[in-house]
Design a protein around this motif. Structure first.
Motif, PDB file in Angstrom:
ATOM      1  N   ASP A 188       0.816  -1.215   0.000  1.00 43.84           N
ATOM      2  CA  ASP A 188       0.000   0.000   0.000  1.00 43.84           C
ATOM      3  C   ASP A 188       0.855   1.272   0.000  1.00 43.84           C
ATOM      4  N   LEU A 189       2.162   1.128   0.119  1.00 47.08           N
ATOM      5  CA  LEU A 189       3.026   2.306   0.161  1.00 47.08           C
ATOM      6  C   LEU A 189       3.481   2.696  -1.238  1.00 47.08           C
ATOM      7  N   LYS A 190       3.878   3.975  -1.341  1.00 48.13           N
ATOM      8  CA  LYS A 190       4.382   4.434  -2.641  1.00 48.13           C
ATOM      9  C   LYS A 190       5.912   4.418  -2.644  1.00 48.13           C
ATOM     10  N   THR A 191       6.488   4.444  -3.810  1.00 47.91           N
ATOM     11  CA  THR A 191       7.936   4.589  -3.934  1.00 47.91           C
ATOM     12  C   THR A 191       8.346   5.904  -3.278  1.00 47.91           C
ATOM     13  N   ILE A 192       9.448   5.853  -2.557  1.00 49.10           N
ATOM     14  CA  ILE A 192       9.927   7.059  -1.892  1.00 49.10           C
ATOM     15  C   ILE A 192      10.398   8.069  -2.938  1.00 49.10           C
ATOM     16  N   GLU A 193      10.017   9.318  -2.734  1.00 49.39           N
ATOM     17  CA  GLU A 193      10.508  10.351  -3.651  1.00 49.39           C
ATOM     18  C   GLU A 193      11.450  11.289  -2.932  1.00 49.39           C
ATOM     19  N   PHE A 194      12.717  11.163  -3.249  1.00 45.34           N
ATOM     20  CA  PHE A 194      13.688  12.096  -2.704  1.00 45.34           C
ATOM     21  C   PHE A 194      13.721  13.341  -3.573  1.00 45.34           C
ATOM     22  N   GLY A 195      14.534  14.320  -3.198  1.00 46.47           N
ATOM     23  CA  GLY A 195      14.719  15.507  -4.021  1.00 46.47           C
ATOM     24  C   GLY A 195      15.377  15.154  -5.358  1.00 46.47           C
ATOM     25  N   ASN A 196      15.315  16.055  -6.303  1.00 47.45           N
ATOM     26  CA  ASN A 196      15.994  15.814  -7.591  1.00 47.45           C
ATOM     27  C   ASN A 196      17.445  16.294  -7.515  1.00 47.45           C
ATOM     28  N   GLU A 197      18.132  16.194  -8.595  1.00 46.08           N
ATOM     29  CA  GLU A 197      19.565  16.523  -8.617  1.00 46.08           C
ATOM     30  C   GLU A 197      19.817  17.946  -8.125  1.00 46.08           C
ATOM     31  N   ALA A 198      18.949  18.857  -8.541  1.00 46.29           N
ATOM     32  CA  ALA A 198      19.120  20.261  -8.126  1.00 46.29           C
ATOM     33  C   ALA A 198      18.932  20.416  -6.613  1.00 46.29           C
ATOM     34  N   ASN A 241       9.152  -0.738  -4.234  1.00 46.55           N
ATOM     35  CA  ASN A 241       9.918  -0.996  -5.458  1.00 46.55           C
ATOM     36  C   ASN A 241      11.421  -1.073  -5.223  1.00 46.55           C
ATOM     37  N   ASP A 242      11.793  -1.132  -3.962  1.00 44.44           N
ATOM     38  CA  ASP A 242      13.209  -1.224  -3.617  1.00 44.44           C
ATOM     39  C   ASP A 242      13.728  -2.614  -3.936  1.00 44.44           C
ATOM     40  N   LYS A 243      14.805  -2.658  -4.714  1.00 43.85           N
ATOM     41  CA  LYS A 243      15.369  -3.966  -5.098  1.00 43.85           C
ATOM     42  C   LYS A 243      16.757  -4.132  -4.480  1.00 43.85           C
ATOM     43  N   THR A 244      17.016  -3.365  -3.404  1.00 41.27           N
ATOM     44  CA  THR A 244      18.352  -3.327  -2.805  1.00 41.27           C
ATOM     45  C   THR A 244      18.941  -4.713  -2.597  1.00 41.27           C
ATOM     46  N   LEU A 261       7.377   5.535   9.668  1.00 41.65           N
ATOM     47  CA  LEU A 261       6.772   6.607   8.865  1.00 41.65           C
ATOM     48  C   LEU A 261       6.254   7.749   9.741  1.00 41.65           C
ATOM     49  N   ALA A 262       5.912   7.440  10.984  1.00 40.86           N
ATOM     50  CA  ALA A 262       5.481   8.517  11.891  1.00 40.86           C
ATOM     51  C   ALA A 262       6.657   9.423  12.248  1.00 40.86           C
ATOM     52  N   LEU A 263       7.831   8.839  12.438  1.00 37.37           N
ATOM     53  CA  LEU A 263       8.985   9.633  12.870  1.00 37.37           C
ATOM     54  C   LEU A 263       9.827  10.127  11.700  1.00 37.37           C
ATOM     55  N   ASP A 264       9.708   9.475  10.560  1.00 38.12           N
ATOM     56  CA  ASP A 264      10.537   9.848   9.407  1.00 38.12           C
ATOM     57  C   ASP A 264       9.711   9.706   8.142  1.00 38.12           C
ATOM     58  N   PRO A 265       8.714  10.587   7.983  1.00 36.86           N
ATOM     59  CA  PRO A 265       7.739  10.407   6.884  1.00 36.86           C
ATOM     60  C   PRO A 265       8.380  10.458   5.495  1.00 36.86           C
ATOM     61  N   LYS A 266       9.510  11.139   5.375  1.00 42.09           N
ATOM     62  CA  LYS A 266      10.169  11.181   4.054  1.00 42.09           C
ATOM     63  C   LYS A 266      11.152  10.018   3.852  1.00 42.09           C
ATOM     64  N   CYS A 267      11.281   9.177   4.881  1.00 40.93           N
ATOM     65  CA  CYS A 267      12.198   8.022   4.794  1.00 40.93           C
ATOM     66  C   CYS A 267      13.623   8.430   4.425  1.00 40.93           C
ATOM     67  N   LEU A 279      16.143   8.758   6.754  1.00 40.63           N
ATOM     68  CA  LEU A 279      17.142   8.245   7.699  1.00 40.63           C
ATOM     69  C   LEU A 279      17.463   6.776   7.427  1.00 40.63           C
ATOM     70  N   ASN A 280      18.697   6.548   7.013  1.00 40.15           N
ATOM     71  CA  ASN A 280      19.196   5.191   6.725  1.00 40.15           C
ATOM     72  C   ASN A 280      18.157   4.357   5.972  1.00 40.15           C
ATOM     73  N   THR A 281      17.683   4.944   4.898  1.00 41.93           N
ATOM     74  CA  THR A 281      16.659   4.343   4.041  1.00 41.93           C
ATOM     75  C   THR A 281      16.998   2.886   3.698  1.00 41.93           C
ATOM     76  N   ASP A 282      15.996   2.065   3.697  1.00 41.99           N
ATOM     77  CA  ASP A 282      16.081   0.646   3.295  1.00 41.99           C
ATOM     78  C   ASP A 282      16.648  -0.269   4.374  1.00 41.99           C
TER      79      ASP A 282
END
Lengths: 488, 488
Positions: free
Chosen positions: B5-15, B480-483, B461-467, B469-472
């Motif tokens: 039910d979760l979406k792929t994490i979206e980090f900032g872009n290159e800029a 969609n993480d294939k780490t 997700l409550a404490l780090d909604p943008k994921c 911190l030490n993602t994955d």
């Protein structure tokens, strides 16, 4: 997640509650639900709770499930209809923990009091929440095993997990959180989780076990507990050390802690508490009515225990100890310890049964204990109220029992507030082992800072978004909640 | 919160990343940030990690803050621009804990390695995250104090908190979580919290301290740690007990645990491990190359320690112990214990330095240890790979060190998977003290059930909604993480 950004909690309306109660009654049958006025009353507060429930702080339905599955179904129903739920065990908590501030359902675990298994070879046992620590230890004695946490008489292991309790054995053995391997927990929506398997240690994933311990039923309902056990301590003896001043006794405690000697327990009882115990007639001896330290020792050999005792005696004498008495027979040891465990009732009885009693605790770093003890004793004396101080001083954990006429509640309240402020100023906590409930909720911001409390709120709302589970306890989640102002 | 039910994490872009790096560089100055290729490489993995980073699993910027305030500002910047962050300490973790799977910033705590204060009277110390346990104990020895957790050489206390580590002293003294009083933590958005004041015990509010311990930097960054200390153990001796079969040695361990005797440590080293230690030349004696149990004792008196030793010897002989040797001089004790601590390197050196090494651990209830040990030893033998088994067996915690040619990784992986499955089937855990990182993430569902893992995800997700911190790590938060599939 600051409180001001939150909305008032919206529970179901009267019709929703009615539907929920109907579904639960259908699930459990009429014999295992109650709307009897006296039953509702018992589930609202106790005579010795610092928080006395207001007339509307009653459950509307008390229910008696027998299995985890039934608890899960009850929670699913309450979740669907947005009905608040409070758990009830031994009813011995002190800070209004089980007062249903929002009505709804009180889940009484009375029918879930079974010792499911004792795993001798693994030093573990699996129990239901309504097993008492005394009852468990009685059974464990047949296996030469021991479960150390020993809070107030009558406490049940479910509630002990909820309040993150401890007791006299904590100095040597640690608090209840050190004795829980794993929990089965029913979450707000009825989901059942197991927080861990049962290895003695694990670093696999977040410490959910640790999170539910001390959450006071606000994050989930504990329906099964795997506890750690230890072989029963051998060669137990108790030394009773008398001091002229309470400050001297506290200094002796700090010195013993710093020396690294590890008695099983190290208890303070002031002269008033000793007088009340003598008066109660519950011990076979009359004890000196002085500032008193009780040390409990055990050892691998009798010599081992007696060598520790001698070392403690040297320290105590150097700090002004005036006499030492020993209890070495098991009867003497049990007798004296029972008196300590019943001090609350002894003090209340001596102070006058028509009065109210306020039992409270704080804890500070051990070097600060003498200051805390001295200043608090003086402050309590200045109030003119009858009071005794005592506590599990090896952990810097200090209790006051205040007996007061109902009309003098403001004096008692103010003294407790000053005691808590004093402990926090000394780097300590508003409660070492009783928990927060309603009574100490307002101290958390001061003790931990609003950002730490906001972090707790985030966790609460992540696991219980409808705020159904023991609403208003530990942390405030409703900006318009006036629970505390209305109380007392 | 099921993964699907979760979406792929979206980090900032290159800029966004570029802006963040610019702001951080401005904050710290050019001397305290690095984009040097070798530095980025060091911060991606280690030669002995079970997870070898893929070429794109590198930080883009390594930064060296000196204060909590700077860490907070770095996190505020990263939060604003949605840049992932990994913490780096001693770099000794084994499961890919500090591999930056999503690029971004690696915060190296190199400049935060100060012992802030040693509070002798309270048996506490306040340290920054990059203080090593060995270095702290060296300093504490001057105060006759001791901090028991002793994971691998080089580990720093920040990382030890992250992985919820333990070590050889855990049997008597408990794991790191039993030695942490309070943490200062920087949250995902830069908010700084203190989890607790510093009383020895508290039941005020949720156990945030316990939640951050073992969270592997996925919930917050620990920037200051108040640890509990104990007086340095006296009268230390080590007994080395040899057995014909590894199963006999494990049975002796279970019997000692069940007897209630409390050695400080109880270590297993199999014949291979002993041979490697002898071969390494790191000890001044040559030890029998048999299935070996090492017991460390300390006591209030020398007699106390020796009485425990005698009792253990009786149990061990009954289980087939063939010889007992003693190390009683401090030099002998240190010597032998150092050999145990360096077993990883000894085994790797013996097995061939051109090969790779896989170090892994599991833990089971103590009664299951003999089965686990016997079956795992046999299974490893059947693989044909060079391996040693050892571990902190008093806690049912068991390690394997497998040396393999890179092309035989599939054989090693499969053996480790079977070892974990075996431990879980016996009621145990996929890791007793190394943590989950990337390497053991896929076992959590099996060990704890998907609902418990979903509960962890809710907290994450409550404490780090943008994921950020030490993602994955620890738990998967990106469907969609294939780490893991990409690794190794």
């Amino acid at each position: 997640m600051p409180l001001k950004d939150l909305k008032t909690i919206e529970f179901g309306n009267e019709a929703d509650f009615k539907k929920a109660f109907g579904e639960i009654t259908k699930l459990l049958g009429k014999d295992r639900v109650s709307t009897d006025k006296d039953i509702l009353e018992i589930h609202s507060t106790s005579s010795f709770s610092t928080h006395q429930a207001t007339p509307d702080q009653r459950p509307q339905l008390v229910v008696y499930p027998s299995t985890t599955e039934e608890v899960s179904k009850i929670m699913s129903i309450c979740y669907k209809h947005s009905v608040p739920v409070v758990a009830f065990g031994g009813g011995t908590s002190l800070e209004g923990h089980f007062t249903p501030t929002r009505g709804g359902v009180s889940i009484d675990f009375y029918n879930m009091g079974e010792i499911i298994s004792i795993l001798d070879d693994d030093l573990q046992a699996v129990v239901q929440p309504n097993v008492g620590w005394e009852e468990l230890n009685e059974e464990l004695a047949n296996h030469n095993l021991f479960f150390p946490p020993d809070p107030g008489p009558g406490a049940k292991i479910g509630g002990m997990v909820g309040t993150s309790c401890s007791g006299t054995n904590a100095f040597r053995f640690g608090t209840v959180k050190d004795w829980i391997i794993s929990l089965k927990v029913v979450l707000a929506d009825g989901t059942v989780i197991k927080t861990r398997q049962r290895p003695m240690k694990s670093s696999a994933g977040y410490n959910l076990t640790g999170l539910f311990i001390g959450a006071e039923g606000t994050l989930g309902l504990v329906t099964e507990i795997t506890v750690k056990l230890t072989p029963k301590p051998d060669n137990v003896s108790v030394g009773v050390f008398s001091f002229k001043t309470i400050e001297d006794s506290a200094k002796a405690v700090a010195k013993v802690v710093q020396s690294g000697i590890k008695p099983n327990a190290m208890e303070l009882m002031d002269d008033v508490a000793m007088k009340c115990v003598n008066h109660s007639g519950e011990t076979s001896r009359i004890w000196p009515e002085e500032q008193t330290l009780l040390f409990k020792f055990s050892g691998f050999t009798p010599r081992d225990a007696s060598e520790q005792l001698k070392a403690v005696e040297r320290i105590a004498r150097a700090e002004g100890c005036t006499s030492v008495q020993l209890a070495v027979t098991p009867e003497d040891v049990d007798d004296l310890w029972a008196a300590r465990k019943h001090a609350l009732w002894a003090v209340q009885a001596f102070g006058g049964m028509n009065k109210r009693v306020w039992t409270t605790d704080v804890a500070v770093p051990i070097s600060k204990l003498p200051d805390l003890v001295k200043d608090t004793r003086k402050d309590l004396d200045d109030t003119g109220l009858f009071s005794a101080v005592l506590g599990h001083v090896g952990d810097g954990n200090f209790h006051a029992i205040i007996v007061y006429e109902p009309e003098k509640i403001a004096i008692a309240t103010a003294a407790v507030e000053r005691m808590v402020d004093r402990a926090i100023a000394l780097g300590g906590t508003c409660t070492g082992e009783h928990g927060v409930g309603l009574g100490k909720r307002h101290h958390l911001d001061h003790e931990l800072g609003p950002e730490a409390v906001n972090t707790m709120r985030k966790i609460k709302l992540a696991l219980d978004p409808k705020c159904l589970l023991n609403t208003d306890k530990v942390i405030q989640v409703d900006p318009n909640d006036k629970t505390i102002l209305e109380a007392n």
